[in-house]
Motif scaffolding. Sequence first.
Motif, PDB file in Angstrom:
ATOM      1  N   LYS A  73      56.678  24.805  36.578  1.00  0.00           N
ATOM      2  CA  LYS A  73      58.087  24.433  36.411  1.00  0.00           C
ATOM      3  C   LYS A  73      59.038  25.614  36.543  1.00  0.00           C
ATOM      4  N   HIS A  74      58.704  26.752  35.952  1.00  0.00           N
ATOM      5  CA  HIS A  74      59.637  27.882  35.915  1.00  0.00           C
ATOM      6  C   HIS A  74      59.145  29.104  36.686  1.00  0.00           C
ATOM      7  N   GLY A  75      58.341  28.886  37.722  1.00  0.00           N
ATOM      8  CA  GLY A  75      57.913  30.028  38.507  1.00  0.00           C
ATOM      9  C   GLY A  75      56.499  29.857  39.043  1.00  0.00           C
ATOM     10  N   ILE A  76      55.849  30.986  39.289  1.00  0.00           N
ATOM     11  CA  ILE A  76      54.490  30.986  39.841  1.00  0.00           C
ATOM     12  C   ILE A  76      53.595  31.833  38.943  1.00  0.00           C
ATOM     13  N   VAL A  77      52.553  31.212  38.424  1.00  0.00           N
ATOM     14  CA  VAL A  77      51.608  31.892  37.539  1.00  0.00           C
ATOM     15  C   VAL A  77      50.622  32.691  38.386  1.00  0.00           C
ATOM     16  N   ASP A  78      50.396  33.955  38.019  1.00  0.00           N
ATOM     17  CA  ASP A  78      49.471  34.800  38.781  1.00  0.00           C
ATOM     18  C   ASP A  78      48.064  34.205  38.796  1.00  0.00           C
ATOM     19  N   ILE A  79      47.525  33.931  37.599  1.00  0.00           N
ATOM     20  CA  ILE A  79      46.211  33.297  37.484  1.00  0.00           C
ATOM     21  C   ILE A  79      46.249  32.285  36.349  1.00  0.00           C
ATOM     22  N   MET A  80      45.679  31.105  36.609  1.00  0.00           N
ATOM     23  CA  MET A  80      45.574  30.075  35.590  1.00  0.00           C
ATOM     24  C   MET A  80      44.118  29.662  35.496  1.00  0.00           C
ATOM     25  N   GLY A  81      43.608  29.576  34.267  1.00  0.00           N
ATOM     26  CA  GLY A  81      42.220  29.215  34.072  1.00  0.00           C
ATOM     27  C   GLY A  81      42.000  28.593  32.718  1.00  0.00           C
ATOM     28  N   VAL A  82      40.735  28.557  32.282  1.00  0.00           N
ATOM     29  CA  VAL A  82      40.400  28.008  30.968  1.00  0.00           C
ATOM     30  C   VAL A  82      39.477  28.976  30.243  1.00  0.00           C
ATOM     31  N   ASP A  83      39.556  28.968  28.899  1.00  0.00           N
ATOM     32  CA  ASP A  83      38.638  29.793  28.117  1.00  0.00           C
ATOM     33  C   ASP A  83      37.426  28.969  27.705  1.00  0.00           C
ATOM     34  N   LYS A  84      36.507  29.563  26.970  1.00  0.00           N
ATOM     35  CA  LYS A  84      35.251  28.886  26.610  1.00  0.00           C
ATOM     36  C   LYS A  84      35.463  27.696  25.688  1.00  0.00           C
ATOM     37  N   ASN A  85      36.665  27.613  25.070  1.00  0.00           N
ATOM     38  CA  ASN A  85      36.977  26.493  24.181  1.00  0.00           C
ATOM     39  C   ASN A  85      37.807  25.410  24.868  1.00  0.00           C
ATOM     40  N   GLY A  86      38.047  25.578  26.166  1.00  0.00           N
ATOM     41  CA  GLY A  86      38.786  24.567  26.902  1.00  0.00           C
ATOM     42  C   GLY A  86      40.291  24.727  26.869  1.00  0.00           C
ATOM     43  N   ASN A  87      40.783  25.843  26.320  1.00  0.00           N
ATOM     44  CA  ASN A  87      42.223  26.091  26.310  1.00  0.00           C
ATOM     45  C   ASN A  87      42.701  26.547  27.685  1.00  0.00           C
ATOM     46  N   ILE A  88      43.915  26.156  28.060  1.00  0.00           N
ATOM     47  CA  ILE A  88      44.533  26.661  29.279  1.00  0.00           C
ATOM     48  C   ILE A  88      44.914  28.126  29.054  1.00  0.00           C
ATOM     49  N   VAL A  89      44.585  28.995  30.014  1.00  0.00           N
ATOM     50  CA  VAL A  89      44.895  30.418  29.902  1.00  0.00           C
ATOM     51  C   VAL A  89      45.747  30.844  31.101  1.00  0.00           C
ATOM     52  N   ILE A  90      46.880  31.463  30.812  1.00  0.00           N
ATOM     53  CA  ILE A  90      47.772  31.984  31.848  1.00  0.00           C
ATOM     54  C   ILE A  90      47.681  33.505  31.830  1.00  0.00           C
ATOM     55  N   LEU A  91      47.457  34.092  32.990  1.00  0.00           N
ATOM     56  CA  LEU A  91      47.436  35.550  33.113  1.00  0.00           C
ATOM     57  C   LEU A  91      48.647  36.008  33.909  1.00  0.00           C
ATOM     58  N   GLU A  92      49.421  36.929  33.345  1.00  0.00           N
ATOM     59  CA  GLU A  92      50.507  37.586  34.066  1.00  0.00           C
ATOM     60  C   GLU A  92      50.053  39.012  34.360  1.00  0.00           C
ATOM     61  N   LEU A  93      49.968  39.372  35.632  1.00  0.00           N
ATOM     62  CA  LEU A  93      49.412  40.660  36.036  1.00  0.00           C
ATOM     63  C   LEU A  93      50.523  41.654  36.361  1.00  0.00           C
ATOM     64  N   LYS A  94      50.352  42.888  35.869  1.00  0.00           N
ATOM     65  CA  LYS A  94      51.264  43.976  36.195  1.00  0.00           C
ATOM     66  C   LYS A  94      50.440  45.206  36.545  1.00  0.00           C
ATOM     67  N   ARG A  95      50.713  45.799  37.698  1.00  0.00           N
ATOM     68  CA  ARG A  95      49.923  46.958  38.144  1.00  0.00           C
ATOM     69  C   ARG A  95      50.348  48.248  37.461  1.00  0.00           C
ATOM     70  N   ARG A  96      51.548  48.248  36.845  1.00  0.00           N
ATOM     71  CA  ARG A  96      52.023  49.413  36.092  1.00  0.00           C
ATOM     72  C   ARG A  96      52.288  49.021  34.641  1.00  0.00           C
ATOM     73  N   LYS A  97      52.753  49.957  33.850  1.00  0.00           N
ATOM     74  CA  LYS A  97      53.048  49.694  32.443  1.00  0.00           C
ATOM     75  C   LYS A  97      53.963  48.478  32.309  1.00  0.00           C
ATOM     76  N   ALA A  98      53.561  47.508  31.503  1.00  0.00           N
ATOM     77  CA  ALA A  98      54.323  46.269  31.341  1.00  0.00           C
ATOM     78  C   ALA A  98      55.451  46.464  30.325  1.00  0.00           C
ATOM     79  N   ASP A  99      56.607  45.849  30.617  1.00  0.00           N
ATOM     80  CA  ASP A  99      57.770  46.005  29.749  1.00  0.00           C
ATOM     81  C   ASP A  99      58.193  44.665  29.162  1.00  0.00           C
ATOM     82  N   LEU A 100      59.370  44.643  28.520  1.00  0.00           N
ATOM     83  CA  LEU A 100      59.870  43.440  27.876  1.00  0.00           C
ATOM     84  C   LEU A 100      60.048  42.296  28.875  1.00  0.00           C
ATOM     85  N   HIS A 101      60.489  42.628  30.087  1.00  0.00           N
ATOM     86  CA  HIS A 101      60.691  41.589  31.095  1.00  0.00           C
ATOM     87  C   HIS A 101      59.381  40.855  31.392  1.00  0.00           C
TER      88      HIS A 101
END
Length: 251
Positions: A155-183
């Motif tokens: 809805k609000h953009g493009i998720v870098d990676i979307m998957g599931v954990d061992k308990n079946g929860n939806i997991v969203i990964l936001e990837l940053k190649r450098r130090k991540a900030d507030l944004h």
Amino acid sequence: MGKIITFEKPSIEEVKELFKMAEKHGGVVTVFARCKVYYEGRAKSELGEGDRIIIVKPDGTFLVHQNKKREPVNWQPPGSIVSIEGNSIISIRRRPREKLEVELIDVYAVVVFLAEDYKELALTGSEAEMAKLIFENPEVIEEGFKPMFREKPIKHGIVDIMGVDKNGNIVILELKRRKADLHAVSQLKRYVDALKEEYGERVRGILVAPSLTEGAKKLLEKEGLEFRKLEPPKDKKKKNEKQRTLDFFNP
């Protein structure tokens, strides 16, 4: 018509004409002006009168720079709509709705650069390479993690990676190649909130980067989001080429 068109002390009508020319030919516009800046969107802000550099790119990117620091003091992303109304340059982002207005007080010069550039930057240790590493070795995130989608539109953009954990929860990964900030944290939270509307509370957000700013760390904790430290992969091809060169000179 040359590659660079420069007007010193243009009238507002001449500024409008230069913007039209840039739009028609895909040019980059740089405005040197004394101005005020107003932002309205997820919050409100106002920047008082001062000398600034305004850059507008053909893809809708809109940047306002002061005479210090590397980052723009205000900006709008690609896809924003730029127009001139009265004495103001206005940029509108539709989703989420954001408005950035630069009120021109005194325009010193306008430069239109009819740039032609069709090459893509080949990054070593890019976010794309981080994503590839995670798909090949999902355990670098955590045991039992299964990546399912890459660059997943939501809805609000493009998720870098979307998957599931061992308990079946939806997991969203936001990837940053450098130090991540507030944004980066705010971006991740928007994605998590959007998916919670669809999947409920069984959604986790994980920021993946080499490191975090202190502010980003505090905001992650406040919002109940997570962090995984991951360095971008090194370019093995270049490393091997360098080693072969050393071997050649050291038989």
